[in-house]
Design a protein around this motif. Structure first.
Motif, PDB file in Angstrom:
ATOM      1  N   ASP A  18       0.822  -1.221   0.000  1.00 61.88           N
ATOM      2  CA  ASP A  18       0.000   0.000   0.000  1.00 61.88           C
ATOM      3  C   ASP A  18       0.854   1.268   0.000  1.00 61.88           C
ATOM      4  O   ASP A  18       0.492   2.272   0.594  1.00 61.88           O
ATOM      5  CB  ASP A  18      -0.964   0.020   1.195  1.00 61.88           C
ATOM      6  CG  ASP A  18      -1.843  -1.211   1.224  1.00 61.88           C
ATOM      7  OD1 ASP A  18      -2.311  -1.611   0.134  1.00 61.88           O
ATOM      8  OD2 ASP A  18      -2.006  -1.801   2.311  1.00 61.88           O
ATOM      9  N   THR A  19       2.016   1.163  -0.600  1.00 65.18           N
ATOM     10  CA  THR A  19       2.917   2.312  -0.678  1.00 65.18           C
ATOM     11  C   THR A  19       2.951   2.828  -2.114  1.00 65.18           C
ATOM     12  O   THR A  19       3.021   2.034  -3.057  1.00 65.18           O
ATOM     13  CB  THR A  19       4.334   1.908  -0.240  1.00 65.18           C
ATOM     14  OG1 THR A  19       4.274   1.469   1.119  1.00 65.18           O
ATOM     15  CG2 THR A  19       5.302   3.067  -0.360  1.00 65.18           C
ATOM     16  N   GLY A  20       2.895   4.114  -2.226  1.00 67.99           N
ATOM     17  CA  GLY A  20       3.056   4.731  -3.541  1.00 67.99           C
ATOM     18  C   GLY A  20       4.253   5.664  -3.512  1.00 67.99           C
ATOM     19  O   GLY A  20       4.541   6.284  -2.479  1.00 67.99           O
ATOM     20  N   THR A  21       4.966   5.747  -4.626  1.00 57.38           N
ATOM     21  CA  THR A  21       6.136   6.624  -4.686  1.00 57.38           C
ATOM     22  C   THR A  21       6.092   7.448  -5.967  1.00 57.38           C
ATOM     23  O   THR A  21       5.417   7.088  -6.931  1.00 57.38           O
ATOM     24  CB  THR A  21       7.450   5.823  -4.688  1.00 57.38           C
ATOM     25  OG1 THR A  21       7.460   4.963  -5.839  1.00 57.38           O
ATOM     26  CG2 THR A  21       7.607   4.999  -3.418  1.00 57.38           C
ATOM     27  N   ALA A  22       6.832   8.514  -5.964  1.00 58.36           N
ATOM     28  CA  ALA A  22       6.971   9.308  -7.194  1.00 58.36           C
ATOM     29  C   ALA A  22       8.274  10.096  -7.136  1.00 58.36           C
ATOM     30  O   ALA A  22       8.682  10.554  -6.062  1.00 58.36           O
ATOM     31  CB  ALA A  22       5.799  10.264  -7.353  1.00 58.36           C
ATOM     32  N   PHE A  23       8.899  10.232  -8.270  1.00 60.78           N
ATOM     33  CA  PHE A  23      10.067  11.105  -8.384  1.00 60.78           C
ATOM     34  C   PHE A  23       9.804  12.109  -9.491  1.00 60.78           C
ATOM     35  O   PHE A  23       9.440  11.746 -10.609  1.00 60.78           O
ATOM     36  CB  PHE A  23      11.342  10.316  -8.706  1.00 60.78           C
ATOM     37  CG  PHE A  23      12.552  11.218  -8.730  1.00 60.78           C
ATOM     38  CD1 PHE A  23      13.242  11.481  -7.555  1.00 60.78           C
ATOM     39  CD2 PHE A  23      12.969  11.851  -9.898  1.00 60.78           C
ATOM     40  CE1 PHE A  23      14.324  12.349  -7.540  1.00 60.78           C
ATOM     41  CE2 PHE A  23      14.051  12.721  -9.896  1.00 60.78           C
ATOM     42  CZ  PHE A  23      14.735  12.963  -8.718  1.00 60.78           C
ATOM     43  N   LEU A  24       9.969  13.369  -9.179  1.00 63.25           N
ATOM     44  CA  LEU A  24       9.800  14.419 -10.184  1.00 63.25           C
ATOM     45  C   LEU A  24      10.947  15.404 -10.063  1.00 63.25           C
ATOM     46  O   LEU A  24      11.446  15.667  -8.961  1.00 63.25           O
ATOM     47  CB  LEU A  24       8.488  15.186  -9.951  1.00 63.25           C
ATOM     48  CG  LEU A  24       7.180  14.457 -10.220  1.00 63.25           C
ATOM     49  CD1 LEU A  24       6.014  15.364  -9.854  1.00 63.25           C
ATOM     50  CD2 LEU A  24       7.076  14.040 -11.684  1.00 63.25           C
ATOM     51  N   THR A  47       0.907  14.039  -4.773  1.00 64.97           N
ATOM     52  CA  THR A  47      -0.365  13.689  -5.409  1.00 64.97           C
ATOM     53  C   THR A  47      -0.237  12.387  -6.191  1.00 64.97           C
ATOM     54  O   THR A  47      -1.084  11.487  -6.096  1.00 64.97           O
ATOM     55  CB  THR A  47      -0.822  14.835  -6.339  1.00 64.97           C
ATOM     56  OG1 THR A  47      -0.888  16.040  -5.567  1.00 64.97           O
ATOM     57  CG2 THR A  47      -2.169  14.542  -6.969  1.00 64.97           C
ATOM     58  N   LEU A  48       0.856  12.293  -6.943  1.00 67.70           N
ATOM     59  CA  LEU A  48       1.103  11.065  -7.716  1.00 67.70           C
ATOM     60  C   LEU A  48       1.275   9.870  -6.786  1.00 67.70           C
ATOM     61  O   LEU A  48       0.706   8.789  -7.020  1.00 67.70           O
ATOM     62  CB  LEU A  48       2.392  11.227  -8.538  1.00 67.70           C
ATOM     63  CG  LEU A  48       2.293  11.566 -10.007  1.00 67.70           C
ATOM     64  CD1 LEU A  48       3.711  11.684 -10.583  1.00 67.70           C
ATOM     65  CD2 LEU A  48       1.512  10.481 -10.752  1.00 67.70           C
ATOM     66  N   ALA A  49       2.075  10.057  -5.754  1.00 69.11           N
ATOM     67  CA  ALA A  49       2.346   8.957  -4.830  1.00 69.11           C
ATOM     68  C   ALA A  49       1.061   8.520  -4.141  1.00 69.11           C
ATOM     69  O   ALA A  49       0.823   7.321  -3.938  1.00 69.11           O
ATOM     70  CB  ALA A  49       3.395   9.390  -3.804  1.00 69.11           C
ATOM     71  N   ALA A  50       0.207   9.485  -3.806  1.00 67.93           N
ATOM     72  CA  ALA A  50      -1.064   9.152  -3.150  1.00 67.93           C
ATOM     73  C   ALA A  50      -1.942   8.319  -4.075  1.00 67.93           C
ATOM     74  O   ALA A  50      -2.558   7.335  -3.650  1.00 67.93           O
ATOM     75  CB  ALA A  50      -1.778  10.432  -2.736  1.00 67.93           C
ATOM     76  N   GLU A  51      -1.959   8.706  -5.359  1.00 67.86           N
ATOM     77  CA  GLU A  51      -2.723   7.913  -6.336  1.00 67.86           C
ATOM     78  C   GLU A  51      -2.170   6.496  -6.439  1.00 67.86           C
ATOM     79  O   GLU A  51      -2.901   5.517  -6.499  1.00 67.86           O
ATOM     80  CB  GLU A  51      -2.639   8.567  -7.726  1.00 67.86           C
ATOM     81  CG  GLU A  51      -3.519   9.791  -7.903  1.00 67.86           C
ATOM     82  CD  GLU A  51      -3.158  10.569  -9.173  1.00 67.86           C
ATOM     83  OE1 GLU A  51      -3.428  11.773  -9.207  1.00 67.86           O
ATOM     84  OE2 GLU A  51      -2.581   9.939 -10.111  1.00 67.86           O
ATOM     85  N   ARG A  52      -0.838   6.438  -6.470  1.00 65.83           N
ATOM     86  CA  ARG A  52      -0.200   5.133  -6.656  1.00 65.83           C
ATOM     87  C   ARG A  52      -0.317   4.249  -5.412  1.00 65.83           C
ATOM     88  O   ARG A  52      -0.180   3.033  -5.509  1.00 65.83           O
ATOM     89  CB  ARG A  52       1.268   5.332  -7.022  1.00 65.83           C
ATOM     90  CG  ARG A  52       1.441   5.927  -8.421  1.00 65.83           C
ATOM     91  CD  ARG A  52       2.869   6.374  -8.665  1.00 65.83           C
ATOM     92  NE  ARG A  52       3.038   6.881 -10.028  1.00 65.83           N
ATOM     93  CZ  ARG A  52       4.159   7.431 -10.483  1.00 65.83           C
ATOM     94  NH1 ARG A  52       5.219   7.542  -9.681  1.00 65.83           N
ATOM     95  NH2 ARG A  52       4.227   7.858 -11.723  1.00 65.83           N
ATOM     96  N   ALA A  53      -0.529   4.881  -4.260  1.00 62.16           N
ATOM     97  CA  ALA A  53      -0.672   4.120  -3.022  1.00 62.16           C
ATOM     98  C   ALA A  53      -2.101   3.608  -2.856  1.00 62.16           C
ATOM     99  O   ALA A  53      -2.374   2.838  -1.936  1.00 62.16           O
ATOM    100  CB  ALA A  53      -0.298   4.996  -1.827  1.00 62.16           C
ATOM    101  N   ALA A  54      -2.977   4.064  -3.726  1.00 63.70           N
ATOM    102  CA  ALA A  54      -4.391   3.723  -3.543  1.00 63.70           C
ATOM    103  C   ALA A  54      -4.631   2.231  -3.801  1.00 63.70           C
ATOM    104  O   ALA A  54      -3.940   1.637  -4.603  1.00 63.70           O
ATOM    105  CB  ALA A  54      -5.237   4.568  -4.482  1.00 63.70           C
TER     106      ALA A  54
END
Lengths: 289, 154, 778
Positions: A179-185, A282-289
């Protein structure tokens, strides 16, 4: 732009490499991928008297999944190998996503994660990613081994916790919890350049979908890769709404110390940090969904 | 010190200083001057060669490190004297070069790229090209040439 | 006969380049070759107290080391390449660069000592052995501060930092301003950039004592001029010196500068040491030692009537000359003249001051000051249009020079010292085509409002420009039919990627009926062609191309004459095609050009008086004035409203460069020019600190656009032939680069809706960081 003379050693074992380092001390540099060190030598900004080439050392070039699900990256594992590893992309998407921003394929052919982290350029992506992932550095010396957490490894620009007789032998990256989401920008002037600002975000949700854990780490944001623990902590327990994220991103701007460069003023860098943090969270939250 | 490097399938043994850059070894020790040098700090891509099949900057490696590896340069592309391979031909057909100085490095980058991605999109080509600087063309005809080569099944 | 002129033919020069077989200067290897490195000033402005070369000379592998005093009488300031223009009242102070610093260094990177060694590696080692004592002086950088009393002086004997002052005017600007419904006054700044060809500079020199000759391989755009200058400096006759500019890895102007100190010193050292000597500039040196361009501050105003018609323009500007001025005033003159653009400007009053600074020399780089003039004029028109409530395109249309007004005299002196007169042009159709191609009306009516409603920042820009090209004095060409039947063409200019070996072949093929692959073009070798000037100012195709045309016409006559004798027929009855000549209607009975060349050079009999052996001719062409190309660029840009990073969504160029020799090569020239324009507008800027140190002297920090930064460019052409040359061509080399700054400014303002916040973009180059500051009122 030709390098100053040096003695070149190409040991075949870790022990031999460490013995050489111990013998030559500060005058010696380890050579892994060479994609940061060799340009510095060509400019004669770096003039090591001794180069200890690690590329022939057996056992440093492997990428292994440990029993606990951690990834162990040997000192001479090249970016090219990591980015072509399907399991890395699946299990550590943050690493894969950030790797695509590191220079260009021709550099990643020879560049190594270990060399990059030892170089400790605060503008570089990987130190920030290691911070966000909670990676540990496996440091070896003739007399033994110790592990140092990423947050304790980077001490300043081009300065690490490595002692004069130590080698960064491997990097251990723990697995992402479920249930973890990550993002790099990042925002760079051109693709492949050092970022004017970059951010790695990691969010874990609990069973109810609320934020159970949050991490933020920035590159080009200070003398070392910069975490934003206060901003991250402010998200824990929230539903990760737009407003929650915006508030955290704003808070993160106060936790970094951008120093400016010819490409970006400190004020603009700080502004970017807020923009990118909001987008990455925001991206990480989506990906953690 | 003695070093033995295989370039384009031919082993060359030379006595060199450890600090000799691979780019200088290729150009000035064995005389393959098709590989060009544009910055000597790994940014411009003019010196790109294939190192065990993967594109790499020849200016960021020492010749002594290349021992035991397979190095390929632009001179290896055409299969016969006075001929062009399909990628080279696409470059001529598309007017993908002007001064031609960056061209060998771009050909080597694109050779490796097309081997992995034989039917790329324009966007993929542009990403793959972004590690090679060209000051003359504005890249458009280079992109066209790579897409043409792909279409022709280079 | 199949025509090649005007066709998009692929290039003759490509196969060798693609196989890695082409010769560049650093590819020259000679037995016993020595290598040079230069010790360069670390200070922008510092008195040289002493140089100690002892340790360097003692280092194993070092052959020689020289400081200024070792040069003896050979040390002298370089020649003035371009004298000042014949403008009444003009001020010009000549201060040319020196081979090695003798009294004081005037910019970072100025050479102080020269080391010659067995390898470049050793030569660089020896630089570290040299002990230099400096007295550091205040550095002059800021143009306005440089002119203040008490400022440090780059050249003390002048007493000021003024390099030149030129006032040109026509009409009565004061009266125009008085009568105007609107006067717009703004300050515009344009900062420094650099050309950064992928190949740096380099020189290899070899003295052959048996032949008593010097051969120099040089990355120059002007080999003939280098030959003449070197001969004079070295006390040789021109015939003793051969200068070869082989394949050159891009020039863009700065390789036209002469003489660079290294160009003076390397041949001297080769003669002195009796061994061949090579110097290849490295990229770090290149940032300091190869000339830069740009950096001007304009205080400009435009006076208009209520309908948007221009009544007059006034411009007072400062031009950063760098530390020396061997190139005269070409750049500020170009700015001064090009500002007038496509427009009728009844009153013009322009005065510039060229300023000496402690920075690298400034000489022409693609566009050569023209973009500064275009930026000022186009920006003034944009602002005026807004204030008058007129569409930005309409204000341009209302002021275009009408098509029946050509030749159009602008009443000022141009860089070639002739009156600036536009030979031909028709601007309204160019603008119309550009607007149509970019979809201007739809963008304004639909696309932009829709995007804004979605929170996206899309903008459009459309700008117009002229480019003075193809100036004199002359070039020449020699065309010769070889015994093999192939045709050779030699000209004195050098090529840096412009496709001369193909374009000139097309010109010759048109006359001689041979395949362009059978025409061998040699450029840039003074042993192959003696006379010439150089490749600059978009003049190769115009001037050398016209010379090739004239020479080929003469050879054609000789071919016909020889063939007529052979066939015993009238010349009018002959057809030249496919490398052969035959009598009309009898194509099977033909003679090759090679055989005719043999007949024209008989082993028996006599070459009759008044005729010459061989099928050969040399012709020269000197245009009466420059040919004025023109065009319009249009672009749609999207800006990330938060990061201020722009993405170009569409880019259109409509260009008129008269008759087109090869559309494929022309497209490449335009695309490459636009790419450099984009770099100049949004990526490339040289940053200096207070001490005159360059802060971003690497390709990691000085940003050339990549394949992801330059969009696909859509192109269209109109053709208004030049009456000033037999081909009707105009130059095209610089057009792509010239208007891009003005275009970016307009499009970015539009995208970010800055005018509604009363924010204007008045400077170049930009960056996301700077754009963020500007859009926040900074």
């Amino acid at each position: 732009m030709k390098p100053a003379p040096f003695d070149w050693h190409a040991p075949e074992t870790v022990d031999a490499a460490l013995a050489l380092k111990a013998a030559h001390g500060e005058a010696a540099r380890f050579l892994a991928g060479g994609q940061s060190l060799v340009p510095a030598m060509n400019f004669r900004v770096a003039q090591p008297g001794v180069l200890i080439d690690l590329n022939r050392v057996a056992g440093l070039d492997s990428l292994d999944w440990l029993a606990d699900g951690s990834l162990r990256v040997g000192a001479t594992v090249r970016y090219r190998m990591i980015e072509r590893d399907a399991a890395v992309a699946r299990r550590l998407p943050l690493l894969a996503e950030a790797l695509a921003e590191v220079a260009h394929p021709q550099i990643r052919t020879r560049g190594t994660l270990g060399g990059n982290l030892s170089h400790a350029d605060p503008a570089s992506e990987m130190p920030a990613v290691m911070l966000a992932l909670g990676a540990r550095m496996e440091l070896r010396r003739a007399s033994g081994m110790r592990e140092v957490a990423a947050r304790d490894f980077f001490l300043g620009p081009l300065t690490t916790a490595l002692a004069e007789d130590e080698m960064l032998a491997a990097i251990i990256i723990p697995p992402l919890p479920p249930d973890t989401g990550t993002a790099f920008l990042e925002v760079a002037r051109r693709r492949g350049d050092y970022a004017m600002m970059g951010v790695a975000a990691l969010l874990r949700r609990d069973g109810a979908g609320r934020c159970a854990e949050a991490r933020l780490a920035f590159c080009s944001a200070g003398p070392t890769p910069m975490a934003a623990p206060v901003a991250a902590a402010s998200l824990v327990g929230t539903a990760l709404t737009g407003a929650d994220i915006a508030a955290a991103a704003e808070a993160a701007k106060a936790e970094i110390e951008p120093m400016g460069s010819v490409q970006a003023s400190p004020a603009y860098q700080r502004h970017l940090a807020g923009v990118l943090a909001a987008r990455a969270l925001t991206l990480a939250a989506e990906r953690a969904a | 010190m003695k070093v033995r490097v295989t370039v384009n399938g031919v082993a060359h043994e030379r006595d060199v200083e450890p600090r000799l850059l691979l780019s200088d070894f290729i150009r000035h020790e064995i005389g393959l001057t098709g590989t060009h040098v544009g910055c000597e700090h790994g940014v411009c891509g003019a010196c790109t060669i294939l190192w065990d099949g993967a594109p790499a900057r020849a200016c960021l490696a020492f010749a002594v490190q290349a021992e035991g590896h397979d190095i390929r340069t632009v001179e290896s592309l055409a299969q016969a004297p006075a001929r062009l391979n399909a990628l080279q031909q696409a470059f001529q057909d598309s007017h993908a070069l002007q001064c031609g100085y960056c061209t060998p490095g771009i050909l080597m980058t694109m050779t490796a790229f097309l081997a992995e991605n034989p039917k790329p999109t324009e966007d993929e080509v542009r990403h793959a090209l972004s590690g090679n600087l060209c000051r003359c063309t504005g890249y458009q005809h280079i992109v066209d040439a790579v897409l043409l080569a792909a279409e022709r099944g280079a | 006969m199949t025509h090649s002129f005007g066709k998009p033919l692929t290039r003759n020069e490509d196969p060798r380049l693609l196989r890695g077989e082409a010769l560049f200067v650093d590819d020259v290897e000679l037995p016993g070759l020595l290598h040079v490195a230069f010790l360069r000033s670390p200070h922008a402005h510092a008195r040289l107290l002493s140089v100690d070369l002892g340790a360097a000379r003692a280092r194993p592998g070092v052959i020689a080391a020289y400081a200024a005093e070792d040069l003896g009488d050979y040390w002298k300031p370089g020649p003035l390449l371009v004298p000042p223009p014949p403008v009444p009242g003009m001020v010009f102070h000549q201060c040319c660069q020196v081979p090695l610093v003798k009294d004081k260094a005037r910019h970072v990177g100025e050479p102080v000592a020269m080391v010659v060694a067995e390898s470049r590696y050793i030569a660089e080692d020896a630089l570290g052995d040299i002990a230099v004592e400096w007295e550091v002086l205040d550095a002059v950088g800021d143009l306005e501060a440089a002119l203040q009393p008490g400022a440090a002086l780059v050249h003390e004997h002048l007493g000021v930092n003024v390099a030149a002052k030129v006032h040109q005017h026509r009409g009565d600007y004061a009266a125009a301003a008085k009568a105007a419904a609107l006067v717009v006054r703004r300050r515009f700044t344009y900062d420094r950039g650099a050309s950064i060809p992928m190949e740096t500079r380099g020189v290899v020199a070899q003295w052959d004592p048996r032949a008593d000759r010097l051969t120099v391989w040089d990355t120059t755009q002007a080999p003939v001029v280098i030959r003449n200058g070197l001969a004079a400096m070295l006390g040789l006759s021109e015939r003793q010196v051969r200068v070869v500019a082989p394949n050159i890895g891009g020039g863009f102007g700065p390789k036209m500068m002469m003489f660079y100190p290294e160009e003076v010193l390397v041949p001297w050292a080769a003669m002195r040491l009796g061994r061949p000597v090579k110097w290849i500039e490295d990229r770090l040196e290149h940032f300091f030692a190869t000339t830069h361009e740009r950096s001007q501050i304009h205080d400009a105003e435009i006076a208009l009537d209520a309908s948007g018609r221009i009544l007059g323009v006034k411009d007072v500007f400062l031009h950063d000359n760098g530390a020396y001025d061997p190139y005269g005033l070409t750049l500020p003159l170009n700015s001064q003249c090009t500002l007038l653009g496509c427009y009728v400007v009844p009153a013009y009053d322009s005065v510039f001051t060229a300023v000496f600074t402690n920075r690298t020399l400034v000489t022409p780089y693609r566009g050569a000051g023209r973009q500064h003039g275009v930026f000022v004029m186009e920006r003034l028109l944009d602002i005026a249009a807004r204030q008058l409530g007129i569409d930005r395109n309409e204000i341009r249309r209302r002021n275009f020079i009408p098509p029946d007004a050509f030749p159009y005299d602008q009443g000022v002196i141009y860089q070639d010292f002739s009156r600036l007169s536009y030979d031909s042009g028709n601007y309204a159709p160019i603008l119309a085509k550009a607007l149509d191609a970019i979809g201007y009306d739809r963008f304004i009516a639909e696309t932009q409002p829709r995007a804004r409603a979605e929170g996206r920042a899309l903008g459009i820009g459309v700008v117009c420009y002229v480019e003075g090209t193809g100036i004199g004095p002359y070039e020449g060409a020699k065309v010769q039919v070889q015994g093999s039947g192939k045709v050779s063409l030699a000209t004195g200019i050098g090529s840096q990627g412009q496709g001369h070996a193909t374009a000139f072949a097309q010109v010759v093929a048109e006359q001689l009926g041979v395949d362009i692959r059978d025409i061998e073009v040699t450029t840039g070798d003074t042993d192959q062609f003696y006379w010439g000037v150089g490749t600059f100012a978009s003049r190769g195709a115009v001037v050398a191309g016209s010379a090739a045309h004239e020479a080929a016409k003469v050879v054609r006559q000789k071919i016909l004459k020889t063939a007529a004798r052979h066939f015993e027929c009238a010349e009018e009855d002959l057809v030249i095609a496919d490398g052969k000549v035959h009598v009309v209607g009898v194509p099977d009975h033909s003679i090759t050009l090679g055989a005719l060349a043999g007949l024209a050079n008989p082993m028996r009999g006599a070459v009759t008086p008044g005729t010459e052996p061989g099928l050969e001719a040399t012709s020269y062409f000197g245009p009466a004035g420059g040919a004025t190309a023109s065009g319009a660029h249009a672009m749609i840009v999207e800006v990330d409203p938060l990061t201020l990073r722009p993405t170009i969504l569409d880019y259109v160029v409509v260009h008129d460069c008269g008759t087109v020799i090869n559309p494929l090569i022309l497209a490449g020239q335009i695309q490459g020019g636009v790419a450099q324009g984009i770099g100049n507008a949004f990526f490339e800027q040289l940053h200096w600190d207070e001490q005159g140190q360059l802060m971003n002297a690497s390709l990691a920090d000085y940003l050339l656009p990549t394949a992801l930064d330059v969009p696909r460019i859509r192109m269209d052409h109109t053709v208004t032939p030049s009456p000033l040359n037999p081909l009707g061509v105009k130059g095209a080399g610089e057009a792509g680069a010239i208007p891009v700054g003005a275009l970016f400014a307009q499009a970015l303002e539009d995208a970010l809706d800055l005018p509604s916040k009363e924010i204007e973009i008045l400077e170049m180059p930009l960056s996301p960081s700077r754009l963020w500051e500007i859009s926040n009122g900074g």
